[in-house]
Design a protein around this motif. Sequence first.
Motif, PDB file in Angstrom:
ATOM      1  N   VAL A 286       0.862  -1.180   0.000  1.00 17.63           N
ATOM      2  CA  VAL A 286       0.000   0.000   0.000  1.00 17.63           C
ATOM      3  C   VAL A 286       0.899   1.231   0.000  1.00 17.63           C
ATOM      4  O   VAL A 286       1.692   1.425   0.934  1.00 17.63           O
ATOM      5  N   ILE A 287       0.792   2.043  -1.031  1.00 16.47           N
ATOM      6  CA  ILE A 287       1.620   3.245  -1.163  1.00 16.47           C
ATOM      7  C   ILE A 287       0.676   4.432  -1.295  1.00 16.47           C
ATOM      8  O   ILE A 287      -0.115   4.505  -2.234  1.00 16.47           O
ATOM      9  N   VAL A 288       0.759   5.364  -0.350  1.00 17.66           N
ATOM     10  CA  VAL A 288      -0.185   6.475  -0.340  1.00 17.66           C
ATOM     11  C   VAL A 288       0.563   7.789  -0.166  1.00 17.66           C
ATOM     12  O   VAL A 288       1.638   7.845   0.456  1.00 17.66           O
ATOM     13  N   ALA A 289      -0.015   8.861  -0.711  1.00 24.06           N
ATOM     14  CA  ALA A 289       0.552  10.190  -0.523  1.00 24.06           C
ATOM     15  C   ALA A 289       0.208  10.738   0.847  1.00 24.06           C
ATOM     16  O   ALA A 289       0.930  11.594   1.384  1.00 24.06           O
ATOM     17  N   GLY A 290      -0.906  10.254   1.414  1.00 24.95           N
ATOM     18  CA  GLY A 290      -1.343  10.720   2.724  1.00 24.95           C
ATOM     19  C   GLY A 290      -0.952   9.756   3.823  1.00 24.95           C
ATOM     20  O   GLY A 290       0.163   9.234   3.848  1.00 24.95           O
ATOM     21  N   THR A 291      -1.903   9.501   4.707  1.00 18.59           N
ATOM     22  CA  THR A 291      -1.664   8.591   5.823  1.00 18.59           C
ATOM     23  C   THR A 291      -2.466   7.313   5.639  1.00 18.59           C
ATOM     24  O   THR A 291      -3.307   7.209   4.750  1.00 18.59           O
ATOM     25  N   LEU A 292      -2.194   6.351   6.532  1.00 19.54           N
ATOM     26  CA  LEU A 292      -2.785   5.020   6.381  1.00 19.54           C
ATOM     27  C   LEU A 292      -3.310   4.536   7.720  1.00 19.54           C
ATOM     28  O   LEU A 292      -2.621   4.599   8.750  1.00 19.54           O
ATOM     29  N   ASN A 293      -4.567   4.039   7.717  1.00 25.05           N
ATOM     30  CA  ASN A 293      -5.174   3.454   8.913  1.00 25.05           C
ATOM     31  C   ASN A 293      -5.553   2.017   8.570  1.00 25.05           C
ATOM     32  O   ASN A 293      -6.444   1.781   7.758  1.00 25.05           O
ATOM     33  N   THR A 294      -4.845   1.062   9.172  1.00 21.77           N
ATOM     34  CA  THR A 294      -5.087  -0.355   8.876  1.00 21.77           C
ATOM     35  C   THR A 294      -5.703  -1.089  10.057  1.00 21.77           C
ATOM     36  O   THR A 294      -5.648  -2.321  10.129  1.00 21.77           O
ATOM     37  N   ALA A 295      -6.286  -0.367  10.987  1.00 18.16           N
ATOM     38  CA  ALA A 295      -6.890  -1.009  12.159  1.00 18.16           C
ATOM     39  C   ALA A 295      -8.001  -1.956  11.717  1.00 18.16           C
ATOM     40  O   ALA A 295      -8.941  -1.552  11.047  1.00 18.16           O
ATOM     41  N   GLY A 296      -7.859  -3.226  12.104  1.00 11.99           N
ATOM     42  CA  GLY A 296      -8.851  -4.233  11.734  1.00 11.99           C
ATOM     43  C   GLY A 296      -8.620  -4.826  10.362  1.00 11.99           C
ATOM     44  O   GLY A 296      -9.388  -5.691   9.931  1.00 11.99           O
ATOM     45  N   GLY A 297      -7.579  -4.425   9.657  1.00 13.88           N
ATOM     46  CA  GLY A 297      -7.296  -4.939   8.329  1.00 13.88           C
ATOM     47  C   GLY A 297      -5.925  -5.565   8.242  1.00 13.88           C
ATOM     48  O   GLY A 297      -5.139  -5.539   9.194  1.00 13.88           O
ATOM     49  N   THR A 298      -5.605  -6.135   7.090  1.00 12.16           N
ATOM     50  CA  THR A 298      -4.303  -6.772   6.878  1.00 12.16           C
ATOM     51  C   THR A 298      -3.702  -6.298   5.558  1.00 12.16           C
ATOM     52  O   THR A 298      -4.404  -6.183   4.550  1.00 12.16           O
ATOM     53  N   VAL A 299      -2.390  -6.051   5.621  1.00 10.80           N
ATOM     54  CA  VAL A 299      -1.632  -5.680   4.417  1.00 10.80           C
ATOM     55  C   VAL A 299      -0.452  -6.629   4.320  1.00 10.80           C
ATOM     56  O   VAL A 299       0.435  -6.618   5.193  1.00 10.80           O
ATOM     57  N   SER A 300      -0.439  -7.457   3.278  1.00  8.44           N
ATOM     58  CA  SER A 300       0.615  -8.462   3.158  1.00  8.44           C
ATOM     59  C   SER A 300       1.943  -7.852   2.735  1.00  8.44           C
ATOM     60  O   SER A 300       3.008  -8.356   3.093  1.00  8.44           O
ATOM     61  N   GLY A 301       1.890  -6.791   1.969  1.00  6.05           N
ATOM     62  CA  GLY A 301       3.111  -6.174   1.477  1.00  6.05           C
ATOM     63  C   GLY A 301       3.597  -5.063   2.377  1.00  6.05           C
ATOM     64  O   GLY A 301       3.306  -5.020   3.574  1.00  6.05           O
ATOM     65  N   VAL A 302       4.329  -4.122   1.785  1.00  5.26           N
ATOM     66  CA  VAL A 302       4.947  -3.032   2.544  1.00  5.26           C
ATOM     67  C   VAL A 302       4.046  -1.810   2.515  1.00  5.26           C
ATOM     68  O   VAL A 302       3.660  -1.337   1.445  1.00  5.26           O
ATOM     69  N   PRO A 303       3.700  -1.240   3.673  1.00  2.00           N
ATOM     70  CA  PRO A 303       2.940   0.012   3.691  1.00  2.00           C
ATOM     71  C   PRO A 303       3.882   1.211   3.584  1.00  2.00           C
ATOM     72  O   PRO A 303       4.887   1.278   4.298  1.00  2.00           O
ATOM     73  N   VAL A 304       3.568   2.153   2.713  1.00  2.00           N
ATOM     74  CA  VAL A 304       4.379   3.360   2.545  1.00  2.00           C
ATOM     75  C   VAL A 304       3.443   4.557   2.628  1.00  2.00           C
ATOM     76  O   VAL A 304       2.470   4.644   1.866  1.00  2.00           O
ATOM     77  N   THR A 305       3.719   5.488   3.510  1.00  4.89           N
ATOM     78  CA  THR A 305       2.887   6.678   3.656  1.00  4.89           C
ATOM     79  C   THR A 305       3.692   7.932   3.319  1.00  4.89           C
ATOM     80  O   THR A 305       4.924   7.918   3.316  1.00  4.89           O
ATOM     81  N   GLY A 306       2.958   9.018   3.035  1.00  4.86           N
ATOM     82  CA  GLY A 306       3.609  10.281   2.731  1.00  4.86           C
ATOM     83  C   GLY A 306       4.468  10.234   1.474  1.00  4.86           C
ATOM     84  O   GLY A 306       5.416  11.014   1.345  1.00  4.86           O
ATOM     85  N   LYS A 307       4.146   9.376   0.564  1.00  3.63           N
ATOM     86  CA  LYS A 307       4.949   9.208  -0.641  1.00  3.63           C
ATOM     87  C   LYS A 307       4.717  10.380  -1.596  1.00  3.63           C
ATOM     88  O   LYS A 307       3.592  10.712  -1.960  1.00  3.63           O
ATOM     89  N   SER A 308       5.821  11.030  -1.986  1.00  3.96           N
ATOM     90  CA  SER A 308       5.718  12.134  -2.939  1.00  3.96           C
ATOM     91  C   SER A 308       5.933  11.618  -4.358  1.00  3.96           C
ATOM     92  O   SER A 308       6.499  10.535  -4.573  1.00  3.96           O
ATOM     93  N   GLY A 309       5.486  12.406  -5.318  1.00  2.80           N
ATOM     94  CA  GLY A 309       5.709  12.049  -6.721  1.00  2.80           C
ATOM     95  C   GLY A 309       4.712  11.076  -7.304  1.00  2.80           C
ATOM     96  O   GLY A 309       4.855  10.662  -8.457  1.00  2.80           O
ATOM     97  N   ILE A 310       3.688  10.695  -6.541  1.00  2.00           N
ATOM     98  CA  ILE A 310       2.671   9.797  -7.095  1.00  2.00           C
ATOM     99  C   ILE A 310       1.869  10.547  -8.153  1.00  2.00           C
ATOM    100  O   ILE A 310       1.458  11.692  -7.942  1.00  2.00           O
TER     101      ILE A 310
END
Length: 527
Positions: A286-310
């Motif tokens: 999960v790659i996002v320009a903002g923030t990430l809330n994964t409470a109650g969920g699952t992410v198998s890969g790498v979470p990336v927040t605050g990503k610029s240049g998207i």
Amino acid sequence: MLVAIGMTAVAAIIAITITSSSLYAVGYTTSTRSGVQAQAASEAGIDYAAAKLATAVCQGQYATSVEPVFNVTVLSSTLTASATGDVDTSWVTGCPTSAAFKRIKLVSSGSANTLGLAGNASGNERRVEAIYPYTPTPPTWITASGAAIYSFSQTDTTINNLDINASGTTPATIQYLSGSASCTSGSTIHGSVILGQGGASLASGCSIDGDLFASGSISLQSATITGNVSSESGTYPAVSLTNSATVQGNVLAGGPVLVQGAVGGNIVAGPAVGVTKITGSVGGSVIVAGTLNTAGGTVSGVPVTGKSGIVAPVIPFVPGWVDYPYAMADWAPGGFTELVMTDCSDAGFVAAMNTVLTSATPRVLNGLACGSSGLDFTKLSSTQTLKSNVAIIANSFNLGGNNFVSSDTTDKNMWLITPDRGAAGNLILNHLPDCPSGGSFKMANHVTVSTHVNAMIYSPCTITNSADVWQGQIYAQGTKTANAFTLNFVPIGIPGVNLSDGTSSSSSLPGTGVLGTRTAIRNINVS
């Protein structure tokens, strides 16, 4: 004194003679050199143009601006005579445009790289003419192109109980240049959906066996997408999945998303910032320009927040409207002949249809003289059997209780076309669907296009559709589908245009051909 003056004069004469001889020698030798260069360049032009003609589409001219410098003009002749070009008055400038042309003449003007000096320019240019037999292969008169369903402006968003299949190797696609899509009961689209200016809402077991693209937001409730989901929207949630929604591919969005269901691939959300919420599952990163809330969920890969240049996802190109005003000349290359209706009564239409359906050669039925009343297919028998390809042209169509079948196992093509002749029929083509005054296209219940018949609908009007099964494609201002409808997609297209990119592809343009062995070559005067 007289002797001295005489000697001076003799010396001057000798000097002038020597100088003149030297200048002449310089002019002669440099002219000879430039002539050799120009001759080589002009012959190189002949060889270059011949090589291109043997391997690619004919061009009217071939030229270079670097050494060897040449400019080749192409001329065509309808005669097979082997005499040199100046005894054949049928030569016309340009490439062959029909099978009637038999020969090609190349006139190449070559320029010297080093020009002659001392005012001697006679060798600066040479001109060579060569003649070849040529068998044209005109371009395909029609391009099988376009989407399964194309709508210029889709005002009815409902796509319930719709089943779209790809009958061949070309994937089926729904394209809306403008308009949204809403599915509230089971629809299965074996292909992709592209909404150039709209959003999507899918629920109640609706599925897309392909990709979903939208410029607006996408809401998936009890829906399944086997490919990727892309939304240009930057407003939360750009894409939302409820608990029972599944995207097997990636989710790409211009802003934050909400995932309560399952995403098999990655999520990329940006450049708009915000909170992406995941209470479901994500099989990738999960790659996002903002923030990430994964409470109650699952992410198998790498979470990336605050990503610029998207960069926000780019929706695939949906071509603009193609105006087709109709001309019989468009159909002649396909072997069609025209039957113009003069009797617009029910009996007259039945007789005219019988003529074109029973013809062993392709026919065009021109019903434009019937005006806005158009052609009423409900007056025909329940089964219409095609013995060859048929194109039917009218301002209005009314279908109901019609079954179109082939006379044998050979595929037949059928076109139902309402011409777009511009606003008020003034033939000013504006790339907008101009439904003729009183024009309409209606398909009632029990309309089927069977196997071995491929049918194309082109209408600048909105189609009212209650048909059962259609094999082919639909290109219209918009489509309103009321009942369960199955479309088995087969690309057919219309003459003179490419519906996939909205460009013209006139069959009168030069095509490829077979270049024979050169029959003549000579130098000609430089005018």
